[in-house]
Scaffold this motif. Structure first.
Motif, mmCIF file in Angstrom:
data_model
loop_
_atom_site.group_PDB
_atom_site.id
_atom_site.type_symbol
_atom_site.label_atom_id
_atom_site.label_comp_id
_atom_site.label_asym_id
_atom_site.label_seq_id
_atom_site.Cartn_x
_atom_site.Cartn_y
_atom_site.Cartn_z
ATOM 1 N N SER A 1 1.043 -1.289 0.097
ATOM 2 C CA SER A 1 0.079 0.005 -0.123
ATOM 3 C C SER A 1 0.864 1.164 0.029
ATOM 4 O O SER A 1 0.149 2.365 -0.379
ATOM 5 C CB SER A 1 -0.845 0.014 0.920
ATOM 6 O OG SER A 1 0.001 -0.065 2.360
ATOM 7 N N ASP A 2 2.170 0.970 0.467
ATOM 8 C CA ASP A 2 3.135 2.415 0.547
ATOM 9 C C ASP A 2 4.416 1.846 0.445
ATOM 10 O O ASP A 2 4.556 0.491 0.358
ATOM 11 C CB ASP A 2 2.845 3.079 1.799
ATOM 12 C CG ASP A 2 3.157 4.372 1.473
ATOM 13 O OD1 ASP A 2 4.111 4.876 1.116
ATOM 14 O OD2 ASP A 2 2.133 5.405 1.830
ATOM 15 N N LEU A 3 5.453 2.514 0.777
ATOM 16 C CA LEU A 3 6.630 2.177 0.745
ATOM 17 C C LEU A 3 6.928 1.039 1.760
ATOM 18 O O LEU A 3 6.511 1.204 2.710
ATOM 19 C CB LEU A 3 7.565 3.420 1.142
ATOM 20 C CG LEU A 3 7.756 4.474 0.188
ATOM 21 C CD1 LEU A 3 8.748 5.473 0.843
ATOM 22 C CD2 LEU A 3 7.919 4.158 -1.233
ATOM 23 N N LEU A 4 7.636 -0.074 1.370
ATOM 24 C CA LEU A 4 7.965 -1.182 2.108
ATOM 25 C C LEU A 4 9.425 -0.984 2.988
ATOM 26 O O LEU A 4 10.384 -0.520 2.451
ATOM 27 C CB LEU A 4 8.277 -2.215 1.107
ATOM 28 C CG LEU A 4 8.493 -3.762 1.790
ATOM 29 C CD1 LEU A 4 7.632 -4.299 2.537
ATOM 30 C CD2 LEU A 4 9.122 -4.709 0.858
ATOM 31 N N ALA A 5 9.047 -0.937 4.145
ATOM 32 C CA ALA A 5 10.342 -1.007 5.086
ATOM 33 C C ALA A 5 11.022 -2.292 4.871
ATOM 34 O O ALA A 5 10.682 -3.297 4.796
ATOM 35 C CB ALA A 5 9.843 -0.932 6.501
ATOM 36 N N PRO A 6 12.602 -2.086 5.058
ATOM 37 C CA PRO A 6 13.439 -3.275 4.910
ATOM 38 C C PRO A 6 12.898 -4.156 5.964
ATOM 39 O O PRO A 6 12.569 -3.784 7.197
ATOM 40 C CB PRO A 6 14.786 -2.625 5.117
ATOM 41 C CG PRO A 6 14.667 -1.318 4.749
ATOM 42 C CD PRO A 6 13.186 -0.898 4.988
ATOM 43 N N VAL A 7 13.489 -5.315 5.996
ATOM 44 C CA VAL A 7 12.892 -6.382 7.080
ATOM 45 C C VAL A 7 13.533 -6.270 8.216
ATOM 46 O O VAL A 7 12.990 -6.564 9.371
ATOM 47 C CB VAL A 7 13.202 -8.135 6.465
ATOM 48 C CG1 VAL A 7 12.685 -8.269 5.157
ATOM 49 C CG2 VAL A 7 14.802 -7.798 6.377
ATOM 50 N N THR A 8 14.786 -5.328 8.400
ATOM 51 C CA THR A 8 15.206 -5.204 9.815
ATOM 52 C C THR A 8 14.553 -4.184 10.385
ATOM 53 O O THR A 8 14.828 -3.662 11.499
ATOM 54 C CB THR A 8 16.675 -5.296 9.864
ATOM 55 O OG1 THR A 8 17.210 -4.330 8.816
ATOM 56 C CG2 THR A 8 17.288 -6.455 9.493
ATOM 57 N N PHE A 9 13.679 -3.492 9.642
ATOM 58 C CA PHE A 9 13.137 -2.133 10.200
ATOM 59 C C PHE A 9 12.418 -2.300 11.673
ATOM 60 O O PHE A 9 12.680 -1.167 12.334
ATOM 61 C CB PHE A 9 12.095 -1.352 9.169
ATOM 62 C CG PHE A 9 11.717 -0.029 9.731
ATOM 63 C CD1 PHE A 9 12.187 1.012 9.308
ATOM 64 C CD2 PHE A 9 10.587 0.138 10.260
ATOM 65 C CE1 PHE A 9 11.829 2.169 9.608
ATOM 66 C CE2 PHE A 9 9.757 1.433 10.811
ATOM 67 C CZ PHE A 9 10.707 2.464 10.410
ATOM 68 N N PRO A 10 11.792 -3.264 12.041
ATOM 69 C CA PRO A 10 11.260 -3.343 13.168
ATOM 70 C C PRO A 10 12.109 -3.110 14.380
ATOM 71 O O PRO A 10 11.778 -2.775 15.501
ATOM 72 C CB PRO A 10 10.715 -4.725 13.185
ATOM 73 C CG PRO A 10 10.273 -5.118 11.931
ATOM 74 C CD PRO A 10 11.534 -4.354 11.045
#
Length: 142
Positions: free
Chosen positions: A44-53
C-alpha cells in the motif's frame, strides 16, 4: 524478569523513516523509495526493509531501560544479539504499538544478559513482528 512495558507511544511509520533506514542499511530495492514501485509490488505504500522493526523495538525498549528498577546503566550496555520473526511486512503510513517483555536476566562473569521480546502489533491488534534482543550489561568492575 516477567515484566511487560506498554507505555511507549504508538510508532507512526513514515516514508522518511523507511527511506532513511533503507539508506542506512544499504537496501537498494526501489520498493523502499518509490511508491509506484511499492504498489506495483503489492504494497500500500513504501516497504520497510526487513530489519526495520529494530527501530520500533529499540524505542520501546528504552522504556524498560529508563525504569530505575531495571538496574540497567545504558552507558555499560553492549548489544549482544537480535532476531526477528515477521508475520507481515511493515509499510509506511501505518501506526504500530509495542509490548516489551523482559524474558530473561542472567548474570555471567561480570556481565548481566538481559533478553527482551518486543511484540509489535498494528491498529487492529494483529501481530506484525517480534524482535528478540539480548543486551550485555557490563558490571561496575568489568
Amino acid at each position: 524478569m516477567g515484566s511487560v512495558f506498554t507505555g511507549t507511544p504508538p510508532f507512526e511509520v513514515s516514508r522518511r523513516d523507511v527511506i532513511a533506514f533503507a539508506d542506512a542499511v544499504g537496501a537498494t530495492s526501489p520498493v523502499h523509495r518509490d511508491i509506484a514501485e511499492a504498489r506495483a509490488g503489492g504494497f500500500s505504500d513504501l516497504l520497510a526493509p526487513v530489519t526495520f522493526p529494530v527501530v520500533i523495538a529499540q524505542e520501546a525498549e528504552a522504556e524498560y531501560i529508563a525504569d530505575p528498577a531495571s538496574g540497567v546503566d545504558f552507558s555499560r550496555v553492549v548489544h549482544a544479539e537480535e532476531s526477528f520473526s515477521h508475520r507481515r511486512a511493515v509499510v509506511a503510513g501505518e501506526t504500530l504499538t509495542t509490548a516489551v517483555h523482559v524474558d530473561a536476566i542472567t548474570a555471567r562473569g561480570g556481565l548481566t544478559l538481559v533478553t527482551t521480546r518486543t511484540e509489535i502489533t498494528d491498529e487492529a491488534g494483529d501481530g506484525v513482528a517480534t524482535v528478540v534482543s539480548t543486551l550485555a550489561v557490563r558490571g561496575a568492575d568489568a
